[in-house]
Enzyme design. Structure first.
Site, PDB file in Angstrom:
ATOM      1  N   GLY A 328       3.592  26.119 -22.291  1.00 34.34           N
ATOM      2  CA  GLY A 328       4.526  25.167 -22.805  1.00 34.34           C
ATOM      3  C   GLY A 328       4.402  24.158 -22.135  1.00 34.34           C
ATOM      4  O   GLY A 328       3.362  23.571 -21.519  1.00 34.34           O
ATOM      5  N   SER A 329       5.607  23.307 -21.988  1.00 38.88           N
ATOM      6  CA  SER A 329       5.576  21.938 -21.360  1.00 38.88           C
ATOM      7  C   SER A 329       5.474  21.956 -20.098  1.00 38.88           C
ATOM      8  O   SER A 329       5.233  20.964 -19.312  1.00 38.88           O
ATOM      9  CB  SER A 329       6.774  21.462 -21.938  1.00 38.88           C
ATOM     10  OG  SER A 329       7.013  20.983 -23.355  1.00 38.88           O
ATOM     11  N   THR A 330       5.568  23.159 -19.262  1.00 36.02           N
ATOM     12  CA  THR A 330       5.412  23.237 -17.877  1.00 36.02           C
ATOM     13  C   THR A 330       3.919  22.667 -17.525  1.00 36.02           C
ATOM     14  O   THR A 330       3.406  22.467 -16.378  1.00 36.02           O
ATOM     15  CB  THR A 330       5.612  24.430 -17.249  1.00 36.02           C
ATOM     16  OG1 THR A 330       4.787  25.473 -17.894  1.00 36.02           O
ATOM     17  CG2 THR A 330       6.872  24.871 -17.433  1.00 36.02           C
ATOM     18  N   TYR A 331       2.854  22.634 -18.599  1.00 35.36           N
ATOM     19  CA  TYR A 331       1.385  22.281 -18.268  1.00 35.36           C
ATOM     20  C   TYR A 331       1.277  20.845 -18.437  1.00 35.36           C
ATOM     21  O   TYR A 331       0.378  20.291 -18.231  1.00 35.36           O
ATOM     22  CB  TYR A 331       0.946  22.792 -19.758  1.00 35.36           C
ATOM     23  CG  TYR A 331      -0.913  23.094 -19.596  1.00 35.36           C
ATOM     24  CD1 TYR A 331      -1.288  23.795 -18.230  1.00 35.36           C
ATOM     25  CD2 TYR A 331      -1.516  22.646 -20.485  1.00 35.36           C
ATOM     26  CE1 TYR A 331      -2.667  23.876 -18.216  1.00 35.36           C
ATOM     27  CE2 TYR A 331      -2.985  22.915 -20.527  1.00 35.36           C
ATOM     28  CZ  TYR A 331      -3.534  23.513 -19.298  1.00 35.36           C
ATOM     29  OH  TYR A 331      -4.960  23.869 -19.356  1.00 35.36           O
ATOM     30  N   LYS A 332       2.324  19.966 -18.873  1.00 34.23           N
ATOM     31  CA  LYS A 332       2.149  18.476 -19.100  1.00 34.23           C
ATOM     32  C   LYS A 332       2.155  17.754 -17.903  1.00 34.23           C
ATOM     33  O   LYS A 332       1.098  16.866 -17.753  1.00 34.23           O
ATOM     34  CB  LYS A 332       3.506  17.863 -19.835  1.00 34.23           C
ATOM     35  CG  LYS A 332       3.497  18.640 -21.393  1.00 34.23           C
ATOM     36  CD  LYS A 332       4.766  18.128 -21.894  1.00 34.23           C
ATOM     37  CE  LYS A 332       4.830  18.550 -23.494  1.00 34.23           C
ATOM     38  NZ  LYS A 332       6.073  18.112 -24.128  1.00 34.23           N
TER      39      LYS A 332
END
Length: 650
Positions: A328-332
């Site tokens: 999810g957004s922890t990849y950003k």
């Protein structure tokens, strides 16, 4: 005259017979003498040894298994001496009659019988199988008085593996169990000296540290030479070579922190990995729910096995090691660094985010399709802009994304000292061609790259990989292999010797790029999605919340958790590091099907940081609120960890 001639002929024949008989006797005496020479002179030593062995037997003495300790010396696995009632089925005659006779003397529970019957089915008939363990003194006396009429039944002094903390850290420690047929076949390929070291041993490490450090923990088998009667009963000990106990293994984890995190999860599922980014030491390695490894030591019964194996919560799955999830957004933050390092973006580059992005005929949404206006790199992380990373992924292309993420460990084995690590999926066109069979499935579509940019699509990583990557960013782009083993301690060496000494691997990131990303992550905790959780923290930390789909939404226009079964709802994720000035801990945490990262995952991270950086333990009121996903900043009076008992001490 004729009569005299006959007498003379008879005498000659008689003399011939006498000489023949004498010759036979001499030859026989010669053969006997030669045989005596061979036996008494030439083969004297060999026959003496054989005669000696006919009245002696060499019995293996299994070594005590080494202990497993946490980084502070708290015992996680040790041994308990006990007396065990065992049966050798091949010698027991009618087995059911023997069991009935024993049941008349001492208590045999249904669980004991189920476990014994399973062992009978899995073992050889001449193996000694435990029926009852931990006999009391009274039970031993009763059985000893009746052993004479129970063939194949014996009382054995055993050292049973014991896990004093029960379910705490069970996925890390693993467990031992009886050596099964598959393991016997595997052991047949071992070198002879190692194989012989397991004579008399019927247990082996099955999972976790017990399995990974088996050679250290097992020890060296001893031997006792005893004098036996003609029936094989030992009557006198002649010589003993004592066994050498196994080495103790000290781990990097903090048992009290591990226990705290497991409590914070409550009945929820998920995983947390906390790493010291300076050296790769794993401080907590949590998979929820857990299980009690003591169930497996004596052979788990069918009812307990069914409860664990068929549970929808899958307590036997090591989620930290083998559970794979979209980040999810922890990849950003990692995508942001990729954009800077590849020259696709600058920190000041701005993108207009209207709440959606159209590519081809597909509309890629942000949460709620809320317009965020103009966003640069910092703000894209703080407000978690999807559009910023949709466009970045499209500009970079899937090959560039793959090549940047691979050295960080995404979709790769980290090298942790546990068996069975999942590799996960770092998608690429080559991966897709090797995975799918139909040509239309093997083709990589540009639209698939868009989803990859926000941590969805084919992305699937473990929390161990995510925590390791976060630790690499926090430690100036230097990657250390995550590990659980801290030191090995022989019985003679209490000081121990370190297990992991390898230097870190610099990935060559530009310091200003790392700083831009880490500064943006710090802003998440002060003005972004986790600001409420870290309100009042006396230290500076950085983090990134994430929400990942557990199932594909398909053609639904909106995600509505209320319309989905609990196991289908989005996962709550958080990655973080602290303190900002010189990080000593980096972590990744997921709470399955718990929704937004700031609601469930980030509060757990805050309490881990408070424990490690401030030495504070949350109040019981705060733990209860966190278990329900109803906490932000800590509530109630935090306690110094020195005032909190070690797990299992009360």
């Amino acid at each position: 005259m004729t009569e005299l001639q006959n007498i003379e002929g008879q005498l000659q024949r008689f003399r011939l017979r006498v000489w023949i008989a004498l010759g036979v006797v001499l030859v026989a005496l010669g053969l006997i003498g030669a045989r005596m020479y061979v036996l008494q002179i030439l083969r004297h030593e060999a026959l003496l040894t054989q005669a000696e062995s006919n009245r002696t037997a060499v019995l293996p003495i299994p070594p005590p298994r080494g202990r497993i300790l946490d980084r502070h010396g708290v015992v996680l696995a040790d041994n308990q001496p006990t007396f065990t009632l065992e049966i050798i089925p091949a010698q027991a005659g009618r087995l059911q009659e023997t069991l009935d006779a024993i049941a008349e003397l001492i208590e045999i529970s249904p669980r004991d019988l189920r476990r014994f019957q399973r062992l009978v089915a899995e073992s050889r008939r001449f193996d000694s199988l435990p029926l009852r363990t931990r006999l009391t003194a009274e039970e031993m006396s009763v059985m000893a008085a009746h052993l004479y009429r129970l063939p194949g039944v014996t009382i054995q002094a055993r050292s049973l593996r014991h896990y004093p903390l029960g379910e705490t850290a069970s996925h890390v420690i693993g467990h031992v169990g009886r050596i099964n047929q598959r393991e016997q076949e595997m052991m047949a390929d071992w070198p002879p000296e190692r194989r012989s070291n397991y004579r008399g041993t019927d247990h082996i490490g099955k999972l976790g540290i017990e399995q990974s450090y088996e050679e250290h923990l097992h020890g060296t088998t001893g031997f006792e030479r005893v004098e036996t009667t003609a029936t094989g009963r030992a009557v006198r000990s002649l010589e003993i070579t004592p066994p050498v106990p196994g080495d103790s293994v000290r781990l990097t984890i903090d048992a009290r922190l591990q226990h705290l995190v497991e409590r914070l999860y409550g009945d929820r599922r998920g995983a947390l990995v906390a790493i010291d980014p300076r050296n790769g030491d794993i401080l907590a390695f949590v998979s929820m729910p857990t299980f009690n490894p003591n169930l497996f030591v004596e052979g788990i019964d069918a009812e307990s096995w069914r409860a664990l194996n068929e549970s929808i919560d899958r307590p036997l799955l090591n989620r930290a090691l083998r559970g794979t999830y979209p980040p999810g957004s922890t990849y950003k933050p990692f995508m942001a660094l990729a954009g800077l390092e590849t020259g696709s973006r600058k920190p000041s580059t701005t993108i207009h985010d209207p709440g959606f992005w159209v590519f081809g005929n597909h509309r890629y949404r942000s949460v709620g399709e809320r317009s965020l206006g103009m966003v640069d790199l910092r703000r894209s992380i703080v407000v978690s802009s999807n559009v910023y990373y949709y466009t970045l992924a499209n500009e970079m292309g899937i090959d560039a994304i793959h090549d940047f993420m691979k050295p960080l460990g995404f979709g790769q084995h980290t090298g942790i000292d546990l068996v069975g690590e999942a590799k996960g999926i770092l998608p690429s066109p080559a991966w897709k061609r090797s995975t799918f069979k139909r040509p239309e499935q093997q083709r990589w579509y540009a639209g698939e790259t868009i989803s990859v940019g926000i941590g969805q699509g084919y992305n699937s990583f473990t929390m161990l990989q995510l925590a390791s990557a976060m630790a690499t960013l926090a430690h100036h782009g230097v990657r250390h292999t995550p590990h659980l083993g801290l030191s090995i301690h022989t019985p003679q060496d209490r000081q121990g010797r370190p297990i992991y000494r390898a230097a870190g691997t610099p990935l060559g990131y530009r310091p200003e790029h790392l700083r831009a990303v880490l500064d943006a992550m710090e802003a998440v905790t002060t003005e972004g999605t986790s600001a409420r959780v870290f309100a009042g923290a006396p230290y500076r930390s950085g983090g990134k919340t994430g929400t990942a789909q557990a199932v594909s939404i398909g053609q639904r226009e909106r995600y509505d958790a209320a319309k989905l079964a609990e196991h289908q709802r989005d996962h709550s994720l958080y990655v973080a590091f602290a303190p900002v000035e010189e990080p000593t801990v980096a972590l990744a945490v997921i709470v399955e099907n718990a929704g937004f990262g700031s609601a469930s995952a980030a509060p757990i991270a805050r309490r881990v940081f408070d424990y490690l950086l401030l030495g504070l333990y949350p109040s019981e009121e705060d733990i209860a609120a966190t278990q329900k996903g109803q906490s932000a900043a800590p509530i109630g009076q935090q306690r110094p960890i020195s005032e909190v008992p070690w797990p299992g001490s009360d």
